[in-house]
Design an enzyme around this catalytic site. Structure first.
Site, PDB file in Angstrom:
ATOM      1  N   ASN A 213       0.835  -1.199   0.000  1.00 54.15           N
ATOM      2  CA  ASN A 213       0.000   0.000   0.000  1.00 54.15           C
ATOM      3  C   ASN A 213       0.870   1.248   0.000  1.00 54.15           C
ATOM      4  O   ASN A 213       1.932   1.292   0.636  1.00 54.15           O
ATOM      5  CB  ASN A 213      -1.028   0.003   1.136  1.00 54.15           C
ATOM      6  CG  ASN A 213      -0.454  -0.212   2.509  1.00 54.15           C
ATOM      7  OD1 ASN A 213       0.573  -0.852   2.659  1.00 54.15           O
ATOM      8  ND2 ASN A 213      -1.107   0.332   3.519  1.00 54.15           N
TER       9      ASN A 213
ATOM     10  N   GLU B   1       0.341   5.196   0.665  1.00 58.40           N
ATOM     11  CA  GLU B   1      -0.602   6.224   1.122  1.00 58.40           C
ATOM     12  C   GLU B   1      -0.124   7.609   0.703  1.00 58.40           C
ATOM     13  O   GLU B   1       1.015   7.786   0.260  1.00 58.40           O
ATOM     14  CB  GLU B   1      -0.756   6.126   2.649  1.00 58.40           C
ATOM     15  CG  GLU B   1      -1.324   4.794   3.065  1.00 58.40           C
ATOM     16  CD  GLU B   1      -1.592   4.674   4.558  1.00 58.40           C
ATOM     17  OE1 GLU B   1      -1.100   5.522   5.336  1.00 58.40           O
ATOM     18  OE2 GLU B   1      -2.300   3.719   4.941  1.00 58.40           O
TER      19      GLU B   1
ATOM     20  N   CYS C  37      -4.094   0.582  -2.552  1.00 55.46           N
ATOM     21  CA  CYS C  37      -3.931  -0.637  -1.745  1.00 55.46           C
ATOM     22  C   CYS C  37      -2.869  -1.545  -2.361  1.00 55.46           C
ATOM     23  O   CYS C  37      -2.583  -1.479  -3.569  1.00 55.46           O
ATOM     24  CB  CYS C  37      -5.236  -1.425  -1.687  1.00 55.46           C
ATOM     25  SG  CYS C  37      -6.591  -0.588  -0.893  1.00 55.46           S
TER      26      CYS C  37
ATOM     27  N   GLU D 199      -3.081  -4.663  -3.067  1.00 48.90           N
ATOM     28  CA  GLU D 199      -3.607  -5.563  -4.098  1.00 48.90           C
ATOM     29  C   GLU D 199      -3.596  -4.887  -5.464  1.00 48.90           C
ATOM     30  O   GLU D 199      -3.185  -5.460  -6.470  1.00 48.90           O
ATOM     31  CB  GLU D 199      -5.041  -5.984  -3.767  1.00 48.90           C
ATOM     32  CG  GLU D 199      -5.164  -6.836  -2.516  1.00 48.90           C
ATOM     33  CD  GLU D 199      -5.381  -6.035  -1.243  1.00 48.90           C
ATOM     34  OE1 GLU D 199      -4.845  -4.905  -1.146  1.00 48.90           O
ATOM     35  OE2 GLU D 199      -6.078  -6.535  -0.345  1.00 48.90           O
TER      36      GLU D 199
ATOM     37  N   CYS E  84     -10.477  -4.743  -0.432  1.00 46.12           N
ATOM     38  CA  CYS E  84     -11.572  -3.765  -0.460  1.00 46.12           C
ATOM     39  C   CYS E  84     -12.335  -3.855  -1.781  1.00 46.12           C
ATOM     40  O   CYS E  84     -11.901  -4.513  -2.733  1.00 46.12           O
ATOM     41  CB  CYS E  84     -11.020  -2.353  -0.246  1.00 46.12           C
ATOM     42  SG  CYS E  84     -10.285  -1.616  -1.720  1.00 46.12           S
TER      43      CYS E  84
ATOM     44  N   CYS F  73     -10.413  -2.878  -4.980  1.00 39.57           N
ATOM     45  CA  CYS F  73      -9.450  -3.902  -5.417  1.00 39.57           C
ATOM     46  C   CYS F  73     -10.164  -5.115  -6.016  1.00 39.57           C
ATOM     47  O   CYS F  73      -9.702  -5.703  -6.993  1.00 39.57           O
ATOM     48  CB  CYS F  73      -8.561  -4.320  -4.252  1.00 39.57           C
ATOM     49  SG  CYS F  73      -7.411  -3.014  -3.781  1.00 39.57           S
TER      50      CYS F  73
HETATM   51  N1  THU Z   1      -5.188  -1.707   2.626  1.00 39.24           N
HETATM   52  C1  THU Z   1      -4.622  -2.502   1.667  1.00 39.24           C
HETATM   53  O1  THU Z   1      -3.587  -2.148   1.097  1.00 39.24           O
HETATM   54  N2  THU Z   1      -5.232  -3.673   1.380  1.00 39.24           N
HETATM   55  C2  THU Z   1      -6.311  -4.191   2.050  1.00 39.24           C
HETATM   56  O2  THU Z   1      -6.767  -5.277   1.724  1.00 39.24           O
HETATM   57  C3  THU Z   1      -6.885  -3.433   3.168  1.00 39.24           C
HETATM   58  C4  THU Z   1      -6.445  -2.028   3.290  1.00 39.24           C
HETATM   59  C5  THU Z   1      -4.501  -0.458   2.997  1.00 39.24           C
HETATM   60  C6  THU Z   1      -5.120   0.821   2.526  1.00 39.24           C
HETATM   61  C7  THU Z   1      -4.616   1.807   3.562  1.00 39.24           C
HETATM   62  O3  THU Z   1      -3.308   2.227   3.203  1.00 39.24           O
HETATM   63  C8  THU Z   1      -4.500   0.994   4.833  1.00 39.24           C
HETATM   64  O4  THU Z   1      -4.451  -0.371   4.414  1.00 39.24           O
HETATM   65  C9  THU Z   1      -5.653   1.201   5.812  1.00 39.24           C
HETATM   66  O5  THU Z   1      -6.870   0.948   5.216  1.00 39.24           O
END
Ligand code: THU
Length: 130
Positions: A42, A44, A53, A55, A86, A89
């Protein structure tokens, strides 16, 4: 399906996550039909909505390298329960595959497993007649 190499790739790439806002690092590894493994973490942003994310990062890395057919996805996160991808994704994954086996684990090794078509049924229905 042997998820071990995928889980270990996801575990490793998780170290590279850029998650200063949520402090929730996630790693994902996608097995392409040709045997290659593509990873993503991920990423941000100060403008929170720009976050990508793990994925989706893995899917984008795969597509950029010429892979569009996938056999499995593994995701690793440090959460009380294993995460499940999510909605965004799920939809992006559904662009490329219907029956994708997905396994997610937390750092304690608790597992969640599901097929993409169960997590996102009828992904293409109603969109431009597809
Ligand atoms: N996140 C992912 O990368 N994949 C998931 O399956 C769940 C959430 C990340 C997005 C964000 O950077 C952090 O986790 C909190 O939601």
């Amino acid at each position: 399906m042997n998820f071990e190499p995928l889980l270990s790739a996801a575990w490793q790439v998780r170290e590279n996550a850029h998650a200063p806002y949520s402090r929730f690092s996630v790693g994902a590894a996608l097995l392409a039909e040709d045997g290659r493994i593509f990873t993503g973490c991920n990423v941000e942003n100060l403008s929170f909505g720009l976050t990508v994310c793990a994925e989706r990062a893995a899917v984008f890395a795969a597509v950029a390298a010429g892979a569009k057919r996938f056999r499995a996805l593994a995701v690793v996160s440090d959460s009380r329960e294993p995460v499940s991808p999510c909605g965004a994704c799920r939809q992006v994954l559904a662009e490329f595959c219907e029956e994708l086996p997905i396994r997610t684990t937390n750092l304690q090794g608790e597992e969640f497993e599901a097929c993409l078509s169960v997590l996102l049924p009828r992904a293409r229905a109603g969109i431009l007649g597809a």
